[in-house]
Design an enzyme around this catalytic site. Structure first.
Site, PDB file in Angstrom:
ATOM      1  N   GLY A 122      47.332  49.429  17.803  1.00 42.95           N
ATOM      2  CA  GLY A 122      47.843  50.779  17.709  1.00 42.95           C
ATOM      3  C   GLY A 122      48.040  51.519  18.897  1.00 42.95           C
ATOM      4  CG  ASP A 173      56.809  46.015  25.993  1.00 44.10           C
ATOM      5  OD1 ASP A 173      56.990  46.795  26.811  1.00 44.10           O
ATOM      6  OD2 ASP A 173      56.673  46.534  24.609  1.00 44.10           O
TER       7      ASP A 173
HETATM    8  C1  GLA Z   1      58.095  49.471  23.481  1.00 43.80           C
HETATM    9  C2  GLA Z   1      59.320  48.381  23.391  1.00 43.80           C
HETATM   10  C3  GLA Z   1      59.649  48.070  25.001  1.00 43.80           C
HETATM   11  C4  GLA Z   1      60.189  49.722  25.682  1.00 43.80           C
HETATM   12  C5  GLA Z   1      59.252  50.773  25.137  1.00 43.80           C
HETATM   13  C6  GLA Z   1      59.430  52.171  25.488  1.00 43.80           C
HETATM   14  O1  GLA Z   1      56.959  49.191  23.951  1.00 43.80           O
HETATM   15  O2  GLA Z   1      58.846  47.075  23.040  1.00 43.80           O
HETATM   16  O3  GLA Z   1      60.811  47.443  25.322  1.00 43.80           O
HETATM   17  O4  GLA Z   1      61.432  49.852  24.922  1.00 43.80           O
HETATM   18  O5  GLA Z   1      58.561  50.786  23.748  1.00 43.80           O
HETATM   19  O6  GLA Z   1      59.760  52.537  26.795  1.00 43.80           O
END
Ligand code: GLA
Length: 378
Positions: A122, A173
């Protein structure tokens, strides 16, 4: 952690694994919610990671055990259509990767896989992307493709989120978990997927503070934000908000969609400027950009929470001109990231531990990081 993972593998599946893959979590320094608008992000991989120990099977079953979830187990077959599973939702990321790799033409064998990690839950540090990339890398290696294209692997991770977990996330990510370079953040152009390493000077540290407000059930709010951004792009007649250099007049666009667009357009500019400042160690300007980013997040994107705003303000005051702080990750809880001059770290860390309390009344988890490398086979 490797010993514990090997023990878990042996006690669940008998005998040792054939290989272990690792994939790091990430922290985004700046560039919030720009990725799915084809924009720019500046994340770094961190030392917290997910490991997947895997061994080939002679049949087409995938058997999974999750060490972080009380050794929960589940299985599915590669010989049947792979579908998501409500009972063990964590397995959906692995199901999605297996499905994607089969679709990409890999000759996947069955596998026994034990998973373990040290990512706080989280916190918004992308434990799901790390799980996708670690298991995707393990599966591709078992299929005889240990060098399977890392960008493609990241895209399959994003696909798993969309199709198996129900989150319409961007590519940041997964891409940074798959392709990060030690000692550097990655300036990612989320349209071309070009990723340029931006080195972080040795005397600048990344401090991550978990607010203790857990990100939960936020996929709905995330998907709403994404839809608002896409509506704004459509209204202005561009492919994505990335294509707007200036904030346009609101015109007939819904006020909320306009605010979301204003955040994204200004955030892209801040991200590019931050990437040019980082190697020069211009911490005072970086601090301003991070403060502007957080303010825009709070008022225009409206995905922060009061506890995070308090934490950002507190860190900002303690840092002064020696760095900056902002909320990181998807929002609605999670962690704050700060860039801090090494010489100021002790002072800032002490202030945070003394003055911030999580919702349960405890001092926060503080992680001090240098940028880690992307996924690899151990
Ligand atoms: C999450 C999503 C990413 C991005 C971020 C915000 O981590 O998985 O793709 O959009 O939020 O920057």
């Amino acid at each position: 952690m490797i010993d514990a993972l090997n023990r878990l593998f042996r006690s669940t599946f008998d005998g040792p694994p054939d290989l272990i893959a690792r994939a790091p979590g990430r922290v985004n320094l700046i560039g919030g919610h720009t990725d799915y608008n084809d924009g720019f992000v500046l994340p770094a991989a961190i030392s917290r990671q997910t490991l997947a120990a895997a061994r080939r099977r002679d049949d087409r079953e995938i058997r999974l055990v999750a060490g972080d979830l009380g050794n929960a187990q589940t299985r599915f077959s590669l010989a049947e259509p792979i579908v998501s599973d409500q009972r063990e939702p964590w397995s959906n990321y692995v199901r999605g990767m297996a499905d994607g790799l089969l679709g990409a033409g890999l000759d996947l064998p069955g596998a026994d896989i034990a998973i373990m990690g040290d990512m706080p839950q989280g916190a918004g540090l992308s434990s799901s992307a790390a799980l996708e990339i670690a298991t995707g890398l393990a599966l591709s290696a078992l299929a005889g493709e240990p060098h399977f294209d890392r960008t493609k692997l990241a895209q399959l991770g994003q696909r798993a989120e969309h199709q198996f977990a129900g989150c319409n996330c961007g590519i940041m990510d997964q891409l940074v978990s798959a392709r990060a370079v030690a000692g550097a953040a990655l300036l990612i152009d989320c349209r071309s997927l070009d990723a340029q390493p931006i080195s972080i000077p040795d005397d600048v540290v990344i401090m991550i503070v978990h607010s203790g407000v857990e990100r939960e059930l936020v996929d709905g709010a995330y998907n709403d934000r994404r839809a608002q951004c896409e509506a704004a792009a459509e209204h202005y007649g561009v492919k994505a908000l990335r294509d707007l250099a200036e904030v346009p007049e609101q015109g007939k666009l819904d006020p909320l969609a306009w605010k979301r667009a204003r955040h994204v357009i200004t955030e892209n500019a801040r991200t590019l400027e931050a990437a040019s400042m980082l190697p020069l160690r211009t911490l005072s300007r970086l601090g301003e950009l991070m403060a502007e980013s957080h303010a825009s997040t709070r008022t225009d994107f409206q995905n922060s929470v009061p506890a995070i705003d308090d934490l950002v303000a507190l860190i900002h005051d303690a840092i002064g001109s020696d760095g900056g702080a902002r909320m990181t990750g998807g929002g609605f809880g999670g962690a704050v990231v700060a860039l801090v001059d090494k010489g100021a770290l002790d002072r800032v860390q002490k202030t945070v531990l003394k003055r911030y309390r999580t919702p349960s009344g405890a001092p926060p988890l503080v992680m001090i990081e240098r940028p880690a490398s992307g996924a690899s086979l151990l």
